[in-house]
Design an enzyme around this catalytic site. Structure first.
Site, PDB file in Angstrom:
ATOM      1  N   GLU A  18       0.821  -1.214   0.000  1.00 20.78           N
ATOM      2  CA  GLU A  18       0.000   0.000   0.000  1.00 20.78           C
ATOM      3  C   GLU A  18       0.853   1.262   0.000  1.00 20.78           C
ATOM      4  OE1 GLU A  18      -3.215   0.210  -0.388  1.00 20.78           O
ATOM      5  OE2 GLU A  18      -3.780  -1.879  -0.066  1.00 20.78           O
ATOM      6  N   CYS A  27      -6.645   5.420  -6.249  1.00 21.84           N
ATOM      7  CA  CYS A  27      -5.984   4.137  -6.482  1.00 21.84           C
ATOM      8  C   CYS A  27      -6.282   3.706  -7.919  1.00 21.84           C
ATOM      9  CB  CYS A  27      -6.465   3.106  -5.462  1.00 21.84           C
ATOM     10  SG  CYS A  27      -8.146   2.502  -5.763  1.00 21.84           S
TER      11      CYS A  27
END
Length: 150
Positions: A18, A27
């Site tokens: 992440e 994202c």
């Protein structure tokens, strides 16, 4: 029996894939995200500090832990649990609930379940190398723990 909790190895795996971004971004799936993969209530103008990112990670991990604990009926080793928590952290409980991975695991077929990790490497219909790498790491963690548990 006490509920399982994600280990330091699980947290490290999630952090590795992440990263930690202190300003909101989209994202690859287009979802506003901040910190260490945090998505709940994020606006594209949001900012945070490292301490807030860590707090959100802890909260988000609790959600993933609860989902794995409630959906998986088969006994799990710590490494299996950690791999599944990372998987659910990234994909969400809804995807996990409908997955063949879960069905195979609950049918007592952990090796067949492990084969399913590599199927979850697309976002928006596009194969992403980051997801290929993450699923390979989760699968390796799960398989190593499965050998120990067997």
């Amino acid at each position: 029996m006490a509920a399982m909790k994600a280990s330091g190895a699980c947290r490290a795996l999630i952090r590795q894939f992440e990263g930690c971004r202190l300003t909101a971004y989209r994202c690859p799936a287009g979802i506003p995200t901040i910190g260490i993969g945090h998505t709940r209530g994020v606006k594209m103008t949001d900012r945070c500090n490292v301490q807030q990112a860590d707090l959100w990670l802890t909260e988000d991990l609790q959600d993933a832990e609860a989902a794995v604990s409630s959906l998986v009926k088969a006994p799990l080793s710590q490494g299996q649990f950690d791999a599944l928590v990372s998987f659910v952290f990234n994909l969400g409980a809804g995807a996990f609930k409908q997955s063949t991975l879960l069905k195979r695991l609950n049918a007592g077929l952990p090796i067949a379940a492990a084969d399913e990790f590599k199927r979850w490497v697309n976002s928006g219909g596009v194969r992403l190398q980051g997801l290929v790498n993450r699923r390979a790491a989760e699968e390796a963690m799960f398989r190593a723990a499965t050998r120990v548990a067997a």
